[in-house]
Write a protein that holds these residues in place. Sequence first.
Motif, PDB file in Angstrom:
ATOM      1  N   ALA A 104       0.835  -1.209   0.000  1.00 45.58           N
ATOM      2  CA  ALA A 104       0.000   0.000   0.000  1.00 45.58           C
ATOM      3  C   ALA A 104       0.863   1.250   0.000  1.00 45.58           C
ATOM      4  O   ALA A 104       0.541   2.244  -0.683  1.00 45.58           O
ATOM      5  CB  ALA A 104      -0.925  -0.014   1.216  1.00 45.58           C
ATOM      6  N   GLU A 105       1.966   1.236   0.742  1.00 46.73           N
ATOM      7  CA  GLU A 105       2.841   2.402   0.795  1.00 46.73           C
ATOM      8  C   GLU A 105       3.548   2.635  -0.538  1.00 46.73           C
ATOM      9  O   GLU A 105       3.715   3.793  -0.983  1.00 46.73           O
ATOM     10  CB  GLU A 105       3.856   2.225   1.921  1.00 46.73           C
ATOM     11  CG  GLU A 105       3.229   2.272   3.314  1.00 46.73           C
ATOM     12  CD  GLU A 105       4.236   2.000   4.408  1.00 46.73           C
ATOM     13  OE1 GLU A 105       5.356   1.536   4.085  1.00 46.73           O
ATOM     14  OE2 GLU A 105       3.920   2.242   5.584  1.00 46.73           O
ATOM     15  N   VAL A 106       3.962   1.546  -1.211  1.00 46.30           N
ATOM     16  CA  VAL A 106       4.619   1.678  -2.512  1.00 46.30           C
ATOM     17  C   VAL A 106       3.634   2.215  -3.554  1.00 46.30           C
ATOM     18  O   VAL A 106       3.974   3.096  -4.369  1.00 46.30           O
ATOM     19  CB  VAL A 106       5.209   0.321  -2.948  1.00 46.30           C
ATOM     20  CG1 VAL A 106       5.690   0.386  -4.401  1.00 46.30           C
ATOM     21  CG2 VAL A 106       6.357  -0.078  -2.031  1.00 46.30           C
ATOM     22  N   LYS A 107       2.395   1.705  -3.530  1.00 50.35           N
ATOM     23  CA  LYS A 107       1.393   2.189  -4.488  1.00 50.35           C
ATOM     24  C   LYS A 107       1.037   3.643  -4.226  1.00 50.35           C
ATOM     25  O   LYS A 107       0.711   4.392  -5.162  1.00 50.35           O
ATOM     26  CB  LYS A 107       0.141   1.320  -4.414  1.00 50.35           C
ATOM     27  CG  LYS A 107       0.318  -0.067  -5.026  1.00 50.35           C
ATOM     28  CD  LYS A 107      -0.987  -0.848  -4.999  1.00 50.35           C
ATOM     29  CE  LYS A 107      -0.822  -2.205  -5.674  1.00 50.35           C
ATOM     30  NZ  LYS A 107      -2.083  -2.984  -5.705  1.00 50.35           N
ATOM     31  N   ALA A 108       1.077   4.063  -2.966  1.00 50.16           N
ATOM     32  CA  ALA A 108       0.794   5.460  -2.657  1.00 50.16           C
ATOM     33  C   ALA A 108       1.850   6.381  -3.259  1.00 50.16           C
ATOM     34  O   ALA A 108       1.570   7.556  -3.563  1.00 50.16           O
ATOM     35  CB  ALA A 108       0.728   5.651  -1.146  1.00 50.16           C
ATOM     36  N   LEU A 118       0.057   0.267 -10.151  1.00 42.13           N
ATOM     37  CA  LEU A 118       1.308  -0.500 -10.173  1.00 42.13           C
ATOM     38  C   LEU A 118       1.024  -1.970  -9.872  1.00 42.13           C
ATOM     39  O   LEU A 118       0.339  -2.289  -8.895  1.00 42.13           O
ATOM     40  CB  LEU A 118       2.294   0.066  -9.145  1.00 42.13           C
ATOM     41  CG  LEU A 118       3.662  -0.597  -9.099  1.00 42.13           C
ATOM     42  CD1 LEU A 118       4.410  -0.388 -10.422  1.00 42.13           C
ATOM     43  CD2 LEU A 118       4.484  -0.043  -7.936  1.00 42.13           C
ATOM     44  N   TYR A 119       1.523  -2.877 -10.683  1.00 43.03           N
ATOM     45  CA  TYR A 119       1.297  -4.326 -10.525  1.00 43.03           C
ATOM     46  C   TYR A 119       2.360  -4.893  -9.581  1.00 43.03           C
ATOM     47  O   TYR A 119       3.563  -4.871  -9.883  1.00 43.03           O
ATOM     48  CB  TYR A 119       1.380  -5.019 -11.887  1.00 43.03           C
ATOM     49  CG  TYR A 119       1.011  -6.489 -11.836  1.00 43.03           C
ATOM     50  CD1 TYR A 119      -0.314  -6.888 -11.701  1.00 43.03           C
ATOM     51  CD2 TYR A 119       1.993  -7.466 -11.934  1.00 43.03           C
ATOM     52  CE1 TYR A 119      -0.659  -8.230 -11.662  1.00 43.03           C
ATOM     53  CE2 TYR A 119       1.663  -8.812 -11.885  1.00 43.03           C
ATOM     54  CZ  TYR A 119       0.338  -9.194 -11.751  1.00 43.03           C
ATOM     55  OH  TYR A 119       0.008 -10.534 -11.707  1.00 43.03           O
ATOM     56  N   LEU A 120       1.931  -5.409  -8.413  1.00 43.95           N
ATOM     57  CA  LEU A 120       2.867  -5.893  -7.373  1.00 43.95           C
ATOM     58  C   LEU A 120       2.593  -7.338  -6.973  1.00 43.95           C
ATOM     59  O   LEU A 120       2.892  -7.742  -5.853  1.00 43.95           O
ATOM     60  CB  LEU A 120       2.778  -4.996  -6.132  1.00 43.95           C
ATOM     61  CG  LEU A 120       3.244  -3.550  -6.298  1.00 43.95           C
ATOM     62  CD1 LEU A 120       3.049  -2.783  -4.996  1.00 43.95           C
ATOM     63  CD2 LEU A 120       4.703  -3.498  -6.729  1.00 43.95           C
ATOM     64  N   GLU A 121       2.028  -8.125  -7.889  1.00 39.18           N
ATOM     65  CA  GLU A 121       1.782  -9.527  -7.560  1.00 39.18           C
ATOM     66  C   GLU A 121       3.106 -10.300  -7.567  1.00 39.18           C
ATOM     67  O   GLU A 121       4.114  -9.836  -8.129  1.00 39.18           O
ATOM     68  CB  GLU A 121       0.799 -10.126  -8.557  1.00 39.18           C
ATOM     69  CG  GLU A 121      -0.594  -9.523  -8.476  1.00 39.18           C
ATOM     70  CD  GLU A 121      -1.157  -9.580  -7.068  1.00 39.18           C
ATOM     71  OE1 GLU A 121      -1.110 -10.669  -6.457  1.00 39.18           O
ATOM     72  OE2 GLU A 121      -1.625  -8.547  -6.570  1.00 39.18           O
ATOM     73  N   PRO A 122       3.128 -11.515  -6.961  1.00 33.92           N
ATOM     74  CA  PRO A 122       4.388 -12.260  -6.828  1.00 33.92           C
ATOM     75  C   PRO A 122       5.070 -12.599  -8.144  1.00 33.92           C
ATOM     76  O   PRO A 122       6.281 -12.865  -8.166  1.00 33.92           O
ATOM     77  CB  PRO A 122       3.956 -13.535  -6.087  1.00 33.92           C
ATOM     78  CG  PRO A 122       2.728 -13.141  -5.344  1.00 33.92           C
ATOM     79  CD  PRO A 122       2.026 -12.154  -6.217  1.00 33.92           C
TER      80      PRO A 122
END
Length: 395
Positions: free
Chosen positions: A26-30, A36-40
């Motif tokens: 959540a902090e990175v997307k903020a 932003l795609y952050l799946e494994p």
Amino acid sequence: MPDGAYIDRDGFHLPDYVATLELLRAEVKAILGEDLYLEPDSQEGQLVSIFALAQQDTYNLAASVYNAFSSQTAQGAGLSRMVVINGIRRQAAGYSTVPVVCVGTVGTIISGGIVEDQAGRKWELPASVTIPTSGEIHVTATAQDIGDVRAAAGEVNKIATPCRGWQSVSNPQAATPGAAVETDAALRGRQAVSTALPSQTVFEGTLGAVGNVRGVSRWRGYENDTSETDADGLPPHSICIVVEGGDNAAVAEAIALKKTPGCYTLGDVEVMTRDAKGLPNPIRFYRPLLVRVRLRVTLKPLAGYLSTTGAAIKRNLADHINTLRIGDDVLASRLLTPINAADTAGARTFDVLKMEYCTGDAPDGEAEWHEGNISIAFNAAASCVAKDISLPGGE
């Protein structure tokens, strides 16, 4: 509620890894955008997972540091340092000892003598032993191997270092097993007892002092404050302490230091101590008589029963019996708990049809088997090894 780990009046709160990972995502997307795609399966997702794991490790380290400030939650070296404030230290591993009788020609000097049991384990005699005019001498042999080394009565009967005039050796009693390095749980228990050292209850303070003697693994005390002899044979206004392990002189000094003046001490071991004025003061205490317990548990194997299940039953039963306190009876109903613990959670691979026991060293053909509880004397302790447990129907 604060994000991440935090401390409040209820103590230290530690989030799990999943919560830490979601918070970091959540902090990175903020910062970089909600799309932003952050799946494994993405590089960015893998990188965030690495950062989250490092953050979780930091939280765990902080929790360990926080817990190290209490003897109830400290572990390992932290607990060892914590209990020093109570004047005690973690017990180091000890060596098993066994009383032996050396028979030989009068005047024979046994220097650096070593004896051996039937299992091939070696036991060291005192540095120098001289055969007296009676032709035999009672001494204590110490196991060469550290830890829990056991030998039943009569098993230590070989001379490993023969010398002229030394004819035979035997042990009339079973060995007193040594202990491994004291566990955290045992040290916490002893720390709780040690707080009784400066207490107003003299008897509890005496027990605390005995438990703090180096090498003592188990101890139990009895007090008779009446004017009549009690059921255990304690004289009026006396105390009786049963101690496993530790040096005789050190145990006696601990009792003499803490007991009240004029209080009689009961036991079959007597050590002459001296008070502050140099006057003799005999102190008595018991060494526990180890009662060999043999069990015969008849099983009905069910689907899924394995040989490893039977081995686990034997191991659990022996561990349960060997951790009982001095003077504790072996209760048949309590044996079901370690037996059932051999099954995996939710499984049911056997049924217990009958539990029988016998005590002593009588051969199987002559032993008398009984059902029910096993009574243990106040100055004795139950002892059991896996090989003394049979599982008819489940071997």
